[in-house]
Design a protein around this motif. Structure first.
Motif, PDB file in Angstrom:
ATOM      1  N   HIS A 193      -3.166   2.337  10.810  1.00  0.00           N
ATOM      2  CA  HIS A 193      -4.088   1.741  11.799  1.00  0.00           C
ATOM      3  C   HIS A 193      -4.836   0.513  11.312  1.00  0.00           C
ATOM      4  N   ILE A 194      -4.754   0.205  10.020  1.00  0.00           N
ATOM      5  CA  ILE A 194      -5.687  -0.816   9.511  1.00  0.00           C
ATOM      6  C   ILE A 194      -5.425  -2.213  10.080  1.00  0.00           C
ATOM      7  N   PHE A 195      -4.252  -2.435  10.702  1.00  0.00           N
ATOM      8  CA  PHE A 195      -4.003  -3.758  11.290  1.00  0.00           C
ATOM      9  C   PHE A 195      -4.471  -3.819  12.751  1.00  0.00           C
ATOM     10  N   GLY A 211      -5.028   2.137  -5.673  1.00  0.00           N
ATOM     11  CA  GLY A 211      -5.084   0.725  -5.305  1.00  0.00           C
ATOM     12  C   GLY A 211      -4.349   0.449  -3.998  1.00  0.00           C
ATOM     13  N   THR A 212      -4.392  -0.806  -3.587  1.00  0.00           N
ATOM     14  CA  THR A 212      -3.785  -1.198  -2.309  1.00  0.00           C
ATOM     15  C   THR A 212      -2.932  -2.445  -2.512  1.00  0.00           C
ATOM     16  N   SER A 213      -1.761  -2.474  -1.851  1.00  0.00           N
ATOM     17  CA  SER A 213      -0.949  -3.706  -1.823  1.00  0.00           C
ATOM     18  C   SER A 213      -0.754  -4.083  -0.372  1.00  0.00           C
ATOM     19  N   ARG A 245      -2.384  -7.428  -4.449  1.00  0.00           N
ATOM     20  CA  ARG A 245      -2.573  -6.054  -4.956  1.00  0.00           C
ATOM     21  C   ARG A 245      -3.928  -5.916  -5.612  1.00  0.00           C
ATOM     22  N   ASP A 246      -4.498  -4.713  -5.465  1.00  0.00           N
ATOM     23  CA  ASP A 246      -5.710  -4.431  -6.244  1.00  0.00           C
ATOM     24  C   ASP A 246      -5.584  -3.024  -6.802  1.00  0.00           C
ATOM     25  N   ASN A 247      -6.437  -2.686  -7.751  1.00  0.00           N
ATOM     26  CA  ASN A 247      -6.388  -1.317  -8.292  1.00  0.00           C
ATOM     27  C   ASN A 247      -7.678  -0.571  -7.921  1.00  0.00           C
TER      28      ASN A 247
HETATM   29  P1  ADP Z   1     -12.890  -5.672   7.696  1.00  0.00           P
HETATM   30  O1  ADP Z   1     -13.488  -6.865   8.306  1.00  0.00           O
HETATM   31  O2  ADP Z   1     -13.615  -4.409   8.008  1.00  0.00           O
HETATM   32  O3  ADP Z   1     -12.618  -5.846   6.244  1.00  0.00           O
HETATM   33  P2  ADP Z   1     -10.014  -5.707   8.050  1.00  0.00           P
HETATM   34  O4  ADP Z   1      -9.236  -5.766   9.310  1.00  0.00           O
HETATM   35  O5  ADP Z   1      -9.870  -6.840   7.091  1.00  0.00           O
HETATM   36  O6  ADP Z   1     -11.517  -5.490   8.486  1.00  0.00           O
HETATM   37  O7  ADP Z   1      -9.631  -4.362   7.290  1.00  0.00           O
HETATM   38  C1  ADP Z   1      -9.601  -3.146   7.991  1.00  0.00           C
HETATM   39  C2  ADP Z   1     -10.046  -1.986   7.116  1.00  0.00           C
HETATM   40  O8  ADP Z   1      -9.052  -1.723   6.111  1.00  0.00           O
HETATM   41  C3  ADP Z   1     -11.294  -2.279   6.328  1.00  0.00           C
HETATM   42  O9  ADP Z   1     -12.442  -1.964   7.079  1.00  0.00           O
HETATM   43  C4  ADP Z   1     -11.163  -1.400   5.098  1.00  0.00           C
HETATM   44  O10 ADP Z   1     -11.666  -0.116   5.411  1.00  0.00           O
HETATM   45  C5  ADP Z   1      -9.657  -1.270   4.908  1.00  0.00           C
HETATM   46  N1  ADP Z   1      -9.165  -2.147   3.799  1.00  0.00           N
HETATM   47  C6  ADP Z   1      -8.620  -3.376   3.924  1.00  0.00           C
HETATM   48  N2  ADP Z   1      -8.256  -3.871   2.717  1.00  0.00           N
HETATM   49  C7  ADP Z   1      -8.556  -2.925   1.816  1.00  0.00           C
HETATM   50  C8  ADP Z   1      -8.425  -2.828   0.375  1.00  0.00           C
HETATM   51  N3  ADP Z   1      -7.900  -3.813  -0.354  1.00  0.00           N
HETATM   52  N4  ADP Z   1      -8.836  -1.670  -0.221  1.00  0.00           N
HETATM   53  C9  ADP Z   1      -9.370  -0.662   0.507  1.00  0.00           C
HETATM   54  N5  ADP Z   1      -9.534  -0.695   1.853  1.00  0.00           N
HETATM   55  C10 ADP Z   1      -9.139  -1.798   2.499  1.00  0.00           C
END
Ligand code: ADP
Length: 427
Positions: free
Chosen positions: A363-365, A409-411, A350-352
């Motif tokens: 989509h972030i995965f 923040g993000t978890s 987790r972060d804040n």
């Molecule tokens: P990258 O190499 O760009 O970090 P990742 O696959 O690790 O690629 O993450 C995808 C995207 O998710 C990142 O480009 C970032 O925009 C977002 N992201 C990941 N972790 C966090 C976080 N803890 N806080 C904010 N954004 C995040």
């Protein structure tokens, strides 16, 4: 394929014809039994006894014939359904008015929204003018070669490949049609993903490569006359972008190894509490960790997991990297493990920091997906970190997801299955 459809068509039309004939025989028997019944209930004169007992015998025979025929018919239907049910191909038979007469299990799997397809009109199930046209043309004439159709099912798009052949209606009057259908949706999706991936990977590699090329060309032409400070700056830019190229290729190779048939995972018992504590200690040694202090919660109940420690380290290293990269100095990071009531183990990073907008969260995965493209690239991100995380977690039988809201923040939460982590109760 067309041969298979024709052979199946011949077989099924024979089976349907037999069933239709039995149906008709059943109906005739039932009519005969019904017309004899009133006679049996009348009190006949004793002088007619022989004729009376003959009639009873006929009716009894009719009843037992009827039962035998019914049994035979239901056996044949069951057999037909079982045979078709085992076919990987979906089979569909429609009559001259597009009513469905036969739909096997594979077909019901393609159209799960319609639970029982038989006796429904095809138009209710398949909303595609092109496919309905195909049905009409097939019924009217020759067997048609395979064709692909794109169907819209609510929010989803289905791709089906169908071959068809006309078959005679079981009563001999008119024409029905038989179709063998393959669900191509998964295959088409994979093809599209592969295409997108190649396009994205090429784009990602081309950007640093064209920067390197530009600087090298300038250096080749002017290095003798160039101010040393400029030359220095150019060389440092080339170095930065070659490192970037190297990182992308490294992550691509990691992903491709994880997706291969020999991903090379080496499972061994990993004491999770000690593992998380060590991750926290390693993190504190990073150059800019002091500006983002970490708190580790690693209760001993986490127990022992069967895991590949090097791969699991890569998972948390990627997540802690992100927490560091995407949060401003002074933010707090937490690495926390707990055992759920189900016995599963949950570990969250987790972060804040600024968080991730809701529309980006699903989509972030995905490979190369970035929320803030510039920020990710500036901080050395390849856009592949989270897809590597997802792969490794899945290979441990677990799940990973993100919980976040802008400004909150993000978890990133990882859940490992029961028995893979939690300590067994003592005794
Ligand atoms: P990258 O190499 O760009 O970090 P990742 O696959 O690790 O690629 O993450 C995808 C995207 O998710 C990142 O480009 C970032 O925009 C977002 N992201 C990941 N972790 C966090 C976080 N803890 N806080 C904010 N954004 C995040």
């Amino acid at each position: 394929m067309i041969f298979f459809v024709l052979a199946l068509g011949a077989l099924l039309s024979l089976a349907l014809r037999m069933l239709w004939k039995q149906n008709r025989a059943l109906r005739e028997l039932e009519d005969a039994a019904r017309s004899s019944q009133p006679l049996l209930h009348e009190e006949g004169p004793t002088s007619h006894l022989p004729a009376w007992s003959g009639l009873a015998e006929t009716v009894n025979r009719l009843i037992s014939d009827n039962a035998a025929l019914r049994q035979q018919r239901s056996d044949q239907l069951t057999q037909l359904e079982a045979t078709l049910g085992n076919l990987r191909e979906a089979v569909l038979i429609v009559d001259e008015a597009n009513y469905i007469h036969l739909a096997n299990r594979a077909l019901r799997d393609i159209f799960p929204a319609a639970r029982n397809l038989v006796n429904l009109r095809l138009e209710l199930i398949v909303r595609s003018a092109a496919f309905l046209d195909f049905v009409r043309t097939t019924r009217a004439g020759q067997a048609l070669p395979r064709q692909e159709f794109e169907l819209t099912e609510g929010q989803q798009t289905l791709f089906i490949e169908a071959s068809g052949a006309p078959i005679p209606a079981p009563d001999g009057k008119g024409q029905w049609a038989l179709f063998v259908i393959h669900d191509m949706t998964q295959q088409r999706k994979l093809e599209r993903m592969r295409r997108d991936f190649v396009a994205n990977a090429s784009h990602e590699l081309r950007t640093p490569l064209s920067i390197i090329k530009g600087y090298v060309e300038t250096l080749v032409e002017g290095h003798q006359t160039m101010a040393p400070a400029d030359r220095d700056r150019f060389l440092k830019t080339i170095q930065r972008h070659s490192e970037r190229l190297n990182d992308i290729i490294h992550d691509l190779l990691t992903l491709s190894r994880l997706e291969s048939s020999t991903p090379g995972l080496q499972f061994e018992p990993v004491e999770l509490a000690a593992f998380l504590t060590a991750l926290g200690d390693d993190y504190r040694q990073r150059p800019n960790a002091a500006a983002h202090p970490i708190g580790v919660s690693a209760p001993p109940e986490l127990g022992v997991a069967q895991a590949d420690p090097a791969k699991l380290t890569q998972v948390f290293s990627n997540l802690l990297d992100n927490a560091l990269k995407y949060t401003p100095a002074g933010s707090r990071i937490e690495l926390a493990g707990r055992v759920l009531e189900t016995g599963e183990v949950e570990i969250a990073v987790r972060d804040n920091g600024p968080g991730i907008p809701a529309e980006d969260l699903p989509h972030i995965f995905e490979r190369f997906y970035r929320v803030e493209k510039g920020r990710s690239r500036e901080s050395g991100g390849t856009g592949l970190g989270l897809s590597i995380v997802k792969h490794i977690v899945q290979m441990h039988g677990g799940r990973v997801w993100a919980e976040s809201a802008p400004g909150q923040g993000t978890s990133i939460v990882i859940r490992l299955p029961r028995g893979n982590g939690a300590a067994r109760p003592a005794g």
